[in-house]
Design an enzyme around this catalytic site. Structure first.
Site, PDB file in Angstrom:
ATOM      1  N   CYS A   1      -1.514  -0.640   6.938  1.00  0.00           N
ATOM      2  CA  CYS A   1      -0.710   0.542   6.877  1.00  0.00           C
ATOM      3  C   CYS A   1      -0.892   1.585   8.662  1.00  0.00           C
ATOM      4  O   CYS A   1      -0.051   1.682   8.920  1.00  0.00           O
ATOM      5  CB  CYS A   1      -1.576   1.254   6.335  1.00  0.00           C
ATOM      6  SG  CYS A   1      -1.248   0.674   3.933  1.00  0.00           S
TER       7      CYS A   1
ATOM      8  N   SER B   1     -24.210   1.981 -39.349  1.00  0.00           N
ATOM      9  CA  SER B   1     -23.916   2.872 -38.192  1.00  0.00           C
ATOM     10  C   SER B   1     -21.995   3.592 -38.552  1.00  0.00           C
ATOM     11  O   SER B   1     -22.074   3.914 -37.664  1.00  0.00           O
ATOM     12  CB  SER B   1     -24.364   1.843 -37.243  1.00  0.00           C
ATOM     13  OG  SER B   1     -23.378   0.616 -36.489  1.00  0.00           O
TER      14      SER B   1
ATOM     15  N   THR C   1     -27.191  -5.534 -29.702  1.00  0.00           N
ATOM     16  CA  THR C   1     -26.429  -4.981 -30.424  1.00  0.00           C
ATOM     17  C   THR C   1     -25.527  -6.230 -30.802  1.00  0.00           C
ATOM     18  O   THR C   1     -25.048  -6.479 -31.500  1.00  0.00           O
ATOM     19  CB  THR C   1     -26.388  -4.311 -29.177  1.00  0.00           C
ATOM     20  OG1 THR C   1     -27.296  -3.105 -29.074  1.00  0.00           O
ATOM     21  CG2 THR C   1     -24.521  -3.744 -30.220  1.00  0.00           C
TER      22      THR C   1
ATOM     23  N   TRP D   1     -18.971   4.827 -40.129  1.00  0.00           N
ATOM     24  CA  TRP D   1     -19.109   5.263 -38.936  1.00  0.00           C
ATOM     25  C   TRP D   1     -19.589   6.751 -38.749  1.00  0.00           C
ATOM     26  O   TRP D   1     -19.361   7.613 -39.767  1.00  0.00           O
ATOM     27  CB  TRP D   1     -17.313   5.645 -38.846  1.00  0.00           C
ATOM     28  CG  TRP D   1     -16.616   4.496 -38.808  1.00  0.00           C
ATOM     29  CD1 TRP D   1     -15.827   3.701 -39.942  1.00  0.00           C
ATOM     30  CD2 TRP D   1     -16.220   3.580 -37.479  1.00  0.00           C
ATOM     31  NE1 TRP D   1     -15.119   2.822 -39.275  1.00  0.00           N
ATOM     32  CE2 TRP D   1     -15.527   2.344 -37.939  1.00  0.00           C
ATOM     33  CE3 TRP D   1     -16.644   3.557 -36.568  1.00  0.00           C
ATOM     34  CZ2 TRP D   1     -15.221   1.311 -37.425  1.00  0.00           C
ATOM     35  CZ3 TRP D   1     -16.826   2.312 -35.842  1.00  0.00           C
ATOM     36  CH2 TRP D   1     -15.561   1.476 -36.346  1.00  0.00           C
TER      37      TRP D   1
ATOM     38  N   GLY E   1     -27.801  -1.079 -26.549  1.00  0.00           N
ATOM     39  CA  GLY E   1     -27.917  -0.658 -27.615  1.00  0.00           C
ATOM     40  C   GLY E   1     -29.130   0.552 -26.507  1.00  0.00           C
ATOM     41  O   GLY E   1     -28.735   0.215 -25.390  1.00  0.00           O
TER      42      GLY E   1
ATOM     43  N   GLU F   1       1.303   4.107   2.180  1.00  0.00           N
ATOM     44  CA  GLU F   1       2.554   4.149   2.770  1.00  0.00           C
ATOM     45  C   GLU F   1       3.303   3.406   3.586  1.00  0.00           C
ATOM     46  O   GLU F   1       4.219   4.028   3.774  1.00  0.00           O
ATOM     47  CB  GLU F   1       1.269   4.287   4.682  1.00  0.00           C
ATOM     48  CG  GLU F   1       0.135   4.626   5.021  1.00  0.00           C
ATOM     49  CD  GLU F   1      -1.420   4.306   4.025  1.00  0.00           C
ATOM     50  OE1 GLU F   1      -2.680   4.489   4.167  1.00  0.00           O
ATOM     51  OE2 GLU F   1      -1.439   3.603   3.012  1.00  0.00           O
TER      52      GLU F   1
ATOM     53  N   LEU G   1     -16.120  -5.562 -29.157  1.00  0.00           N
ATOM     54  CA  LEU G   1     -15.695  -4.969 -27.401  1.00  0.00           C
ATOM     55  C   LEU G   1     -14.353  -5.156 -26.833  1.00  0.00           C
ATOM     56  O   LEU G   1     -13.864  -5.100 -25.328  1.00  0.00           O
ATOM     57  CB  LEU G   1     -17.013  -5.590 -25.960  1.00  0.00           C
ATOM     58  CG  LEU G   1     -18.006  -5.476 -26.910  1.00  0.00           C
ATOM     59  CD1 LEU G   1     -18.687  -6.299 -25.855  1.00  0.00           C
ATOM     60  CD2 LEU G   1     -18.275  -3.850 -27.125  1.00  0.00           C
TER      61      LEU G   1
ATOM     62  N   HIS H   1       1.052  -1.376  -0.069  1.00  0.00           N
ATOM     63  CA  HIS H   1      -0.194   0.399   0.073  1.00  0.00           C
ATOM     64  C   HIS H   1       0.821   1.240  -0.128  1.00  0.00           C
ATOM     65  O   HIS H   1       1.940   1.430   0.097  1.00  0.00           O
ATOM     66  CB  HIS H   1      -1.390  -0.210   0.699  1.00  0.00           C
ATOM     67  CG  HIS H   1      -2.479  -0.820   0.991  1.00  0.00           C
ATOM     68  ND1 HIS H   1      -2.852  -0.790   1.937  1.00  0.00           N
ATOM     69  CD2 HIS H   1      -2.573  -2.122   0.088  1.00  0.00           C
ATOM     70  CE1 HIS H   1      -3.846  -1.924   2.424  1.00  0.00           C
ATOM     71  NE2 HIS H   1      -3.386  -3.003   0.669  1.00  0.00           N
TER      72      HIS H   1
ATOM     73  N   ALA I   1     -27.816   4.818 -35.828  1.00  0.00           N
ATOM     74  CA  ALA I   1     -28.094   4.209 -37.552  1.00  0.00           C
ATOM     75  C   ALA I   1     -28.936   4.546 -37.818  1.00  0.00           C
ATOM     76  O   ALA I   1     -29.369   5.327 -38.174  1.00  0.00           O
ATOM     77  CB  ALA I   1     -28.128   2.603 -37.310  1.00  0.00           C
TER      78      ALA I   1
END
Length: 356
Positions: free
Chosen positions: A103, A186, A214, A188, A287, A68, A222, A66, A180
């Site tokens: 900590c 759709s 979608t 671009w 979507g 600290e 993705l 951590h 779209a």
């Protein structure tokens, strides 16, 4: 001036100018930590009695020391004595043993005399560090630059406060709100600069969610990609929401983050599943049916709308019917920022009653 503002000002006045400067440096240190991690971004600075920095550190990710502990190790490496020092930390020192020790105990053992804290730890498991330090006679000042501290902690603390993943709804639309054209095309709507910005956003979240509609219509991968097309080092979970199966050859079965299929139409159930997997920040990308479901459930915390100077006049809307029949009942948002991205613009907004 509100009572809350007065209290914050009083806490800030209890810190010296040197401590304030050290805390702002600790915020910068915290930002060096990974954007996506089960643990929060935290930074720490150690000051001697004259206000000179004798050590500094930050949390580099789950399983690492951590902030600290990292700062104490840095002080030791420099040959500096930490007895009587002041520890300036962005988040209350933890008081539990996980992958690393408490900590609070490390600061006590190091002989720290004063601790300046920005944000109190909201998690029941880790909280209590300030009380433990005070019990040992250490001077603790908490709540300093609290608003800035919350900004550094970002989606992590918002997720903890809400008891569920923080939800960002991402839209990429024409000026008239279409994602779209009437023929379904759709790509671009937005330009390359906006698309790259969206990929960088993907690299900063734990999960991306789309509906089965979608997934079947657009066959998205993705993934989070760099400007040269390569995959970012961090790939978020790819989440498909709905009952229909995906074909074996779907792009979502290709390279990228783990694929999670949540067979439900209920947004609360989606977030429960993701919370169980340690997700703090989920990006809902579409979507229109999934967007409407999360909006109707009151589960959207932030909207990122990439808007292109394009008009279609017809085609798929960004959001399906919300059941709103009059302007007076419209879901209104508060604009937090507007960022030009090439020919397009990114509008970041939150629901009207939602804290930033």
């Amino acid at each position: 001036m509100s009572g809350t503002t007065n209290a914050a000002s009083a806490r800030n006045e209890g810190a010296t100018a040197v401590e304030i400067a050290a805390l702002r440096h600790a915020f910068d240190l915290a930002r060096r930590g990974p954007a996506v991690d089960p643990n929060p971004r935290v930074g720490a600075v150690l000051l001697d009695a004259e206000g000179v920095t004798i050590g500094e550190g930050w949390h580099r990710g789950a399983g690492t020391p951590h902030a600290e502990i990292d700062a104490l190790a840095d002080a030791a490496a420099r040959g500096n004595d930490t007895r009587g020092s002041t520890a300036v930390v962005t988040l209350e020192p933890c008081n539990h043993t996980g992958r690393t020790g408490p900590c609070s105990e490390a600061l006590i053992a190091a002989g720290v005399a004063r601790v300046v804290v920005s944000v109190a730890d909201p998690t029941p498991l880790a909280a209590g560090g300030a009380a433990r330090l005070r019990a040992e006679g250490i001077d603790v000042l908490a709540g300093v630059l609290d608003d800035e501290g919350h900004q550094v902690l970002g989606a992590w603390i918002r997720s903890v406060d809400r008891g569920r993943p923080f939800v960002t709804l991402k839209l990429a639309t024409t000026l008239d709100g279409r994602i779209a054209a009437a023929d379904g095309s759709s790509r671009w709507i937005t330009g390359q600069v906006a698309r790259q910005h969206a990929h960088d956003l993907r690299a900063e979240v734990d999960a991306i969610a789309v509906g089965t509609g979608t997934a079947l219509l657009d066959d998205p991968s993705l993934t989070a990609r760099a400007a040269d097309g390569s995959l970012h080092g961090h790939q978020p979970l790819r989440v498909v929401v709905g009952l229909r199966d995906l074909p074996a050859g779907a792009a979502l079965n290709g390279p990228g983050g783990e694929l999670v299929h949540v067979r439900s139409h209920e947004p609360h159930e989606v977030l429960r599943v993701l919370a169980d997997r340690g997700v703090h920040h989920v990006l809902v990308e579409g979507g229109p049916t999934l967007a409407a479901a999360f909006l109707s459930a009151g589960l959207v915390d932030e909207v990122h709308a990439y808007v292109a100077p394009v008009l279609l006049g017809s085609g798929r809307p960004a959001v399906d019917d919300l059941g709103i029949t009059t302007v007076g009942s419209a879901l209104r948002l508060v604009t937090r920022s507007v960022l030009p991205l090439g020919p397009d613009v990114l509008i970041v907004a939150t629901p009207e009653l939602q804290e930033s």
